[in-house]
Design a protein around this motif. Structure first.
Motif, short mmCIF file in Angstrom:
data_model
loop_
_atom_site.label_atom_id
_atom_site.label_comp_id
_atom_site.label_asym_id
_atom_site.label_seq_id
_atom_site.Cartn_x
_atom_site.Cartn_y
_atom_site.Cartn_z
N UNK A 121 0.80 -1.23 0.00
CA UNK A 121 0.00 0.00 0.00
C UNK A 121 0.83 1.27 0.00
N UNK A 122 2.15 1.18 -0.11
CA UNK A 122 2.98 2.36 0.08
C UNK A 122 2.68 3.43 -0.95
N UNK A 123 2.53 3.08 -2.20
CA UNK A 123 2.23 4.08 -3.23
C UNK A 123 0.92 4.80 -2.92
N UNK A 124 -0.08 4.04 -2.47
CA UNK A 124 -1.37 4.64 -2.13
C UNK A 124 -1.24 5.59 -0.95
N UNK A 125 -0.45 5.19 0.06
CA UNK A 125 -0.26 6.05 1.23
C UNK A 125 0.42 7.36 0.83
N UNK A 126 1.44 7.25 0.00
CA UNK A 126 2.13 8.46 -0.46
C UNK A 126 1.16 9.38 -1.19
N UNK A 127 0.33 8.81 -2.05
CA UNK A 127 -0.64 9.60 -2.80
C UNK A 127 -1.69 10.22 -1.88
N UNK A 128 -2.14 9.45 -0.89
CA UNK A 128 -3.17 9.95 0.04
C UNK A 128 -2.62 11.08 0.92
N UNK A 129 -1.38 10.99 1.32
CA UNK A 129 -0.78 12.08 2.10
C UNK A 129 -0.74 13.37 1.28
N UNK A 130 -0.38 13.23 0.01
CA UNK A 130 -0.33 14.40 -0.87
C UNK A 130 -1.73 15.00 -1.05
N UNK A 131 -2.70 14.13 -1.33
CA UNK A 131 -4.06 14.62 -1.58
C UNK A 131 -4.68 15.23 -0.33
N UNK A 132 -4.37 14.66 0.83
CA UNK A 132 -4.88 15.23 2.07
C UNK A 132 -4.31 16.63 2.28
N UNK A 133 -3.03 16.80 1.96
CA UNK A 133 -2.41 18.11 2.05
C UNK A 133 -3.09 19.13 1.15
N UNK A 134 -3.48 18.70 -0.06
CA UNK A 134 -4.16 19.62 -0.97
C UNK A 134 -5.56 19.96 -0.46
N UNK A 135 -6.24 18.98 0.14
CA UNK A 135 -7.57 19.23 0.68
C UNK A 135 -7.50 20.27 1.80
N UNK A 136 -6.53 20.08 2.69
CA UNK A 136 -6.37 21.02 3.81
C UNK A 136 -6.04 22.42 3.30
N UNK A 137 -5.18 22.49 2.30
CA UNK A 137 -4.78 23.79 1.75
C UNK A 137 -5.96 24.53 1.12
N UNK A 138 -6.92 23.79 0.61
CA UNK A 138 -8.06 24.41 -0.08
C UNK A 138 -9.26 24.64 0.83
N UNK A 139 -9.16 24.21 2.11
CA UNK A 139 -10.29 24.31 3.03
C UNK A 139 -9.83 24.97 4.34
N UNK A 140 -9.87 26.30 4.41
CA UNK A 140 -9.40 27.01 5.62
C UNK A 140 -10.13 26.58 6.89
N UNK A 141 -11.42 26.27 6.79
CA UNK A 141 -12.17 25.87 7.98
C UNK A 141 -11.67 24.53 8.52
#
Length: 271
Positions: free
Chosen positions: A116-136
């Motif tokens: 699952x390592x590739x998926x984890x790496x991708x999910x960490x990146x995508x979570x970072x983008x979600x947080x960056x786009x959602x100030x609340x």
């Protein structure tokens, strides 16, 4: 990190790699235990100062760590921490940072073992983008007045059943135990660890006699050149091997032993 701490962390990484390359070790459980030790050292400033006190012998520091942790965490975690406190550290905080890194690396190794390592790496990146786009959302996850349990519950509603277990564990630890870092810095650090783990390859080397340091360096360099990635060597000595070495990288076996050549010659003669 400077000087002594950098060397101590490098040695600790090698110890963790040697331990978790054995798939019989529960890397996820080890990660949880190392994270608990991180929290203890972060909370108990005087303890971490004692465990990194250069005026005390390394073996005495290791014995103290063993007495404190034995029965609280598993033997693998005790051995790792004992080995770490035997080393010299430039600052006591460096020890805490390093134990935390080992905890995160162990979780990433668990993901790697499960494919699952590739998926984890991708999910960490995508979570970072979600947080960056959602100030609340970012405000809720970084609110100092909110309890750790409330933040963990929020993350569970966001990631539970949607992300890999290792991703949820890594992000939850980061959010509930930020240790002075911003959320963005923490996610970036986790992403780098995941990328480093993905690039790393392991070669299992079996030889009739122990290899010298020079032989290990030359072999590691040669394999890294062949595979185009850094190579970690897991060394094993098998006296039944008549000479040379046998190397296994993943499912590929590079056999240069005398016994293999003799078997091949026998097969040809029989044919």
């Amino acid at each position: 990190m400077n000087g002594a701490s950098r060397e101590a962390l490098a040695a600790a990484r090698e110890s963790l790699d040697a331990l978790t390359d054995n798939t019989s070790v529960d890397a996820a459980k080890l990660a949880e235990e190392l994270a608990a030790v991180t929290a203890l050292l972060q909370r108990e400033v005087s303890l971490r100062r004692v465990l990194t006190d250069p005026s005390q012998p390394g073996e005495a520091r290791a014995e103290l760590a063993g007495r404190l942790l034995r029965g609280q965490v598993g033997g693998e975690a005790v051995d790792l921490i004992s080995g770490m406190v035997r080393s010299r550290w430039s600052q006591s905080r460096d020890l805490v940072d390093s134990v935390e890194e080992l905890a995160n690396t162990a979780d990433l190794t668990a993901a790697q073992h499960g494919g699952d390592l590739d998926d984890v790496e991708d999910e960490l990146f995508r979570f970072g983008r979600i947080v960056a786009s959602d100030p609340e959302l970012r405000a809720a996850l970084t609110d100092r007045s909110a309890s750790a349990s409330a933040k963990a519950q929020l993350l569970s509603s966001l990631l539970g059943g949607k992300a890999r277990p290792a991703t949820e564990r890594l992000v939850t630890r980061l959010v509930t135990q930020p240790r002075g870092r911003s959320l963005e810095e923490g996610l970036e650090s986790l992403s780098k660890l995941a990328a480093d783990r993905r690039e790393r390859m392991v070669a299992v080397v079996t030889s009739a006699v122990p290899l010298s340091d020079r032989q290990k360096q030359r072999l590691g360099a040669a394999l890294a050149k062949i595979y185009g990635r850094p190579m970690h060597l897991n060394l094993d000595v098998d006296p039944t091997v008549l000479g040379g070495i046998a190397v296994r990288v993943g499912d590929e076996v590079i056999d240069g032993t005398i016994s293999e050549r003799l078997e091949e010659a026998t097969r040809r003669m029989a044919g």
